[in-house]
Design a protein around this motif. Structure first.
Motif, PDB file in Angstrom:
ATOM      1  N   ARG A  73       0.825  -1.210   0.000  1.00 36.55           N
ATOM      2  CA  ARG A  73       0.000   0.000   0.000  1.00 36.55           C
ATOM      3  C   ARG A  73       0.861   1.263   0.000  1.00 36.55           C
ATOM      4  NH1 ARG A  73      -3.865  -0.305   4.911  1.00 36.55           N
ATOM      5  NH2 ARG A  73      -4.696   1.606   3.991  1.00 36.55           N
ATOM      6  N   VAL A  74       2.014   1.190   0.638  1.00 35.64           N
ATOM      7  CA  VAL A  74       2.913   2.335   0.745  1.00 35.64           C
ATOM      8  C   VAL A  74       3.785   2.486  -0.507  1.00 35.64           C
ATOM      9  CG1 VAL A  74       4.947   3.184   2.000  1.00 35.64           C
ATOM     10  CG2 VAL A  74       2.977   2.329   3.260  1.00 35.64           C
ATOM     11  N   SER A  75       4.196   1.373  -1.076  1.00 31.97           N
ATOM     12  CA  SER A  75       5.174   1.402  -2.173  1.00 31.97           C
ATOM     13  C   SER A  75       4.795   2.295  -3.352  1.00 31.97           C
ATOM     14  CB  SER A  75       5.466  -0.021  -2.655  1.00 31.97           C
ATOM     15  OG  SER A  75       6.181  -0.709  -1.665  1.00 31.97           O
ATOM     16  N   PRO A  76       3.551   2.251  -3.857  1.00 29.68           N
ATOM     17  CA  PRO A  76       3.251   3.131  -4.997  1.00 29.68           C
ATOM     18  C   PRO A  76       3.349   4.617  -4.656  1.00 29.68           C
ATOM     19  CG  PRO A  76       1.441   1.577  -4.612  1.00 29.68           C
ATOM     20  CD  PRO A  76       2.443   1.395  -3.518  1.00 29.68           C
ATOM     21  N   ILE A  77       3.110   4.961  -3.414  1.00 32.69           N
ATOM     22  CA  ILE A  77       3.164   6.362  -2.997  1.00 32.69           C
ATOM     23  C   ILE A  77       4.615   6.818  -2.890  1.00 32.69           C
ATOM     24  CG2 ILE A  77       2.609   7.959  -1.116  1.00 32.69           C
ATOM     25  CD1 ILE A  77       0.057   6.116  -0.718  1.00 32.69           C
ATOM     26  N   VAL A  78       5.436   6.013  -2.238  1.00 34.57           N
ATOM     27  CA  VAL A  78       6.859   6.345  -2.120  1.00 34.57           C
ATOM     28  C   VAL A  78       7.511   6.355  -3.496  1.00 34.57           C
ATOM     29  CG1 VAL A  78       9.075   5.535  -1.221  1.00 34.57           C
ATOM     30  CG2 VAL A  78       7.052   5.553   0.266  1.00 34.57           C
ATOM     31  N   SER A  79       7.197   5.370  -4.297  1.00 34.60           N
ATOM     32  CA  SER A  79       7.772   5.291  -5.644  1.00 34.60           C
ATOM     33  C   SER A  79       7.351   6.481  -6.501  1.00 34.60           C
ATOM     34  CB  SER A  79       7.349   3.982  -6.304  1.00 34.60           C
ATOM     35  OG  SER A  79       7.848   3.899  -7.612  1.00 34.60           O
ATOM     36  N   GLY A  80       6.085   6.858  -6.417  1.00 31.31           N
ATOM     37  CA  GLY A  80       5.607   8.012  -7.168  1.00 31.31           C
ATOM     38  C   GLY A  80       6.319   9.288  -6.749  1.00 31.31           C
ATOM     39  N   PHE A  81       6.480   9.469  -5.452  1.00 30.12           N
ATOM     40  CA  PHE A  81       7.212  10.634  -4.934  1.00 30.12           C
ATOM     41  C   PHE A  81       8.630  10.649  -5.496  1.00 30.12           C
ATOM     42  CE2 PHE A  81      10.288  12.105  -1.748  1.00 30.12           C
ATOM     43  CZ  PHE A  81       9.906  13.419  -1.606  1.00 30.12           C
ATOM     44  N   GLU A  82       9.307   9.511  -5.424  1.00 27.43           N
ATOM     45  CA  GLU A  82      10.690   9.429  -5.909  1.00 27.43           C
ATOM     46  C   GLU A  82      10.771   9.755  -7.402  1.00 27.43           C
ATOM     47  OE1 GLU A  82      11.814   5.434  -4.898  1.00 27.43           O
ATOM     48  OE2 GLU A  82      12.224   5.940  -2.809  1.00 27.43           O
ATOM     49  N   ARG A  83       9.860   9.199  -8.190  1.00 24.18           N
ATOM     50  CA  ARG A  83       9.885   9.437  -9.640  1.00 24.18           C
ATOM     51  C   ARG A  83       9.632  10.901  -9.977  1.00 24.18           C
ATOM     52  NH1 ARG A  83       6.638   4.903  -9.730  1.00 24.18           N
ATOM     53  NH2 ARG A  83       4.887   6.172 -10.426  1.00 24.18           N
ATOM     54  N   ILE A  84       8.695  11.530  -9.276  1.00 25.42           N
ATOM     55  CA  ILE A  84       8.377  12.929  -9.556  1.00 25.42           C
ATOM     56  C   ILE A  84       9.569  13.824  -9.221  1.00 25.42           C
ATOM     57  CG2 ILE A  84       6.940  14.889  -8.875  1.00 25.42           C
ATOM     58  CD1 ILE A  84       4.665  12.753  -8.456  1.00 25.42           C
ATOM     59  N   VAL A  85      10.132  13.643  -8.042  1.00 26.68           N
ATOM     60  CA  VAL A  85      11.272  14.473  -7.646  1.00 26.68           C
ATOM     61  C   VAL A  85      12.428  14.259  -8.620  1.00 26.68           C
ATOM     62  CG1 VAL A  85      13.013  14.882  -5.862  1.00 26.68           C
ATOM     63  CG2 VAL A  85      10.603  14.605  -5.219  1.00 26.68           C
ATOM     64  N   ASN A  86      12.705  13.013  -8.942  1.00 24.66           N
ATOM     65  CA  ASN A  86      13.789  12.723  -9.883  1.00 24.66           C
ATOM     66  C   ASN A  86      13.510  13.356 -11.244  1.00 24.66           C
ATOM     67  OD1 ASN A  86      16.328  11.278 -10.375  1.00 24.66           O
ATOM     68  ND2 ASN A  86      15.089  10.132 -11.853  1.00 24.66           N
ATOM     69  N   GLY A  87      12.279  13.268 -11.716  1.00 23.02           N
ATOM     70  CA  GLY A  87      11.929  13.835 -13.011  1.00 23.02           C
ATOM     71  C   GLY A  87      12.107  15.342 -13.058  1.00 23.02           C
ATOM     72  N   VAL A  88      11.713  16.026 -11.999  1.00 24.58           N
ATOM     73  CA  VAL A  88      11.844  17.485 -11.956  1.00 24.58           C
ATOM     74  C   VAL A  88      13.323  17.882 -11.915  1.00 24.58           C
ATOM     75  CG1 VAL A  88      11.351  19.576 -10.615  1.00 24.58           C
ATOM     76  CG2 VAL A  88       9.573  17.832 -10.923  1.00 24.58           C
ATOM     77  N   VAL A  89      14.103  17.199 -11.075  1.00 25.66           N
ATOM     78  CA  VAL A  89      15.530  17.510 -10.973  1.00 25.66           C
ATOM     79  C   VAL A  89      16.228  17.242 -12.309  1.00 25.66           C
ATOM     80  CG1 VAL A  89      17.715  16.796  -9.894  1.00 25.66           C
ATOM     81  CG2 VAL A  89      15.690  17.204  -8.475  1.00 25.66           C
ATOM     82  N   GLU A  90      15.923  16.121 -12.930  1.00 27.19           N
ATOM     83  CA  GLU A  90      16.577  15.789 -14.201  1.00 27.19           C
ATOM     84  C   GLU A  90      16.141  16.733 -15.319  1.00 27.19           C
ATOM     85  OE1 GLU A  90      19.211  13.865 -14.514  1.00 27.19           O
ATOM     86  OE2 GLU A  90      19.054  13.560 -12.359  1.00 27.19           O
ATOM     87  N   ALA A  91      14.902  17.190 -15.304  1.00 31.93           N
ATOM     88  CA  ALA A  91      14.477  18.190 -16.290  1.00 31.93           C
ATOM     89  C   ALA A  91      15.276  19.475 -16.093  1.00 31.93           C
ATOM     90  CB  ALA A  91      12.975  18.458 -16.176  1.00 31.93           C
ATOM     91  N   ALA A  92      15.451  19.893 -14.848  1.00 36.86           N
ATOM     92  CA  ALA A  92      16.234  21.097 -14.562  1.00 36.86           C
ATOM     93  C   ALA A  92      17.677  20.923 -15.037  1.00 36.86           C
ATOM     94  CB  ALA A  92      16.192  21.427 -13.070  1.00 36.86           C
ATOM     95  N   ARG A  93      18.226  19.742 -14.810  1.00 37.07           N
ATOM     96  CA  ARG A  93      19.599  19.475 -15.261  1.00 37.07           C
ATOM     97  C   ARG A  93      19.691  19.528 -16.783  1.00 37.07           C
ATOM     98  NH1 ARG A  93      21.297  14.753 -10.888  1.00 37.07           N
ATOM     99  NH2 ARG A  93      22.477  16.168  -9.543  1.00 37.07           N
ATOM    100  N   SER A  94      18.689  19.031 -17.474  1.00 36.69           N
ATOM    101  CA  SER A  94      18.685  19.138 -18.938  1.00 36.69           C
ATOM    102  C   SER A  94      18.623  20.596 -19.366  1.00 36.69           C
ATOM    103  CB  SER A  94      17.503  18.363 -19.539  1.00 36.69           C
ATOM    104  OG  SER A  94      17.747  16.974 -19.494  1.00 36.69           O
ATOM    105  N   GLY A  95      17.912  21.414 -18.584  1.00 36.54           N
ATOM    106  CA  GLY A  95      17.864  22.841 -18.871  1.00 36.54           C
ATOM    107  C   GLY A  95      19.228  23.500 -18.740  1.00 36.54           C
TER     108      GLY A  95
END
Length: 183
Positions: A73-95
């Motif tokens: 029950r917890v895993s999809p929430i933690v995983s989603g949080f991790e993916r979103i943060v990683n995606g935003v940081v990596e988008a900024a790095r691409s910028g």
């Protein structure tokens, strides 16, 4: 804006090859599309399991549980949080690459420096930079030292991400547009 025209400090930047700008622009667009999908999935997972208010007591009981069903029950929430943060940081790095500002560190230890460069070029406010650095730190802790993260700390980070994500994306998109790589 032409990335070679200079930055806020008036220093000239070397021109960025159009192929690099194109590839990084595609990376930014793909990451931000995925962030939007993951944000909707995170909202659904939280509301389905813990209600619209993300019930603190229910979350803590499940987060700290050794029961396999609770972990699931917890895993999809933690995983989603991790993916979103990683995606935003990596988008900024691409910028950073697309703008010609810098070649980002690309490591967890370099997140602060990379995001400070984005902030210094006007892509994030001071508060947004601090928030994203903090969320990235929590993301790394959840991924690598999960047992040391409290349910309250995880919930707080997830809630702060959900609350601030639209403004973070707007700020980054405005910055990306300056370099013709926005969505």
């Amino acid at each position: 804006m032409n990335p070679s025209a200079g930055d806020r400090g008036g220093r000239a930047r070397p021109p960025v090859p159009s192929a690099v700008t194109q590839v990084e622009g595609q990376h930014i667009q793909a990451r931000l599309r995925r962030v939007a999908v993951d944000h909707r999935a995170l909202k659904t997972a939280i509301e389905d399991e813990f209600g619209a208010d993300f019930d603190r007591d229910a979350w803590a009981a499940v987060f700290d549980s050794d029961d396999a069903q609770d972990v699931n029950r917890v895993s999809p929430i933690v995983s989603g949080f991790e993916r979103i943060v990683n995606g935003v940081v990596e988008a900024a790095r691409s910028g950073l690459i697309a703008s010609g500002i810098a070649q980002p560190a690309g490591t967890p230890d370099g997140v602060r420096t990379d995001l400070e460069m984005v902030r210094d070029d006007g892509g994030l406010s001071d508060g947004q930079c601090r928030l994203l650095v903090d969320l990235s730190r929590t993301r790394n802790q959840l991924q690598h030292v999960y047992i040391d993260v409290s349910a309250d700390d995880a919930r707080d980070a997830i809630r702060r991400l959900r609350t601030n994500l639209p403004a973070l994306i707007r700020a980054l998109n405005e910055w990306f547009k300056r370099y013709d790589v926005g969505v």
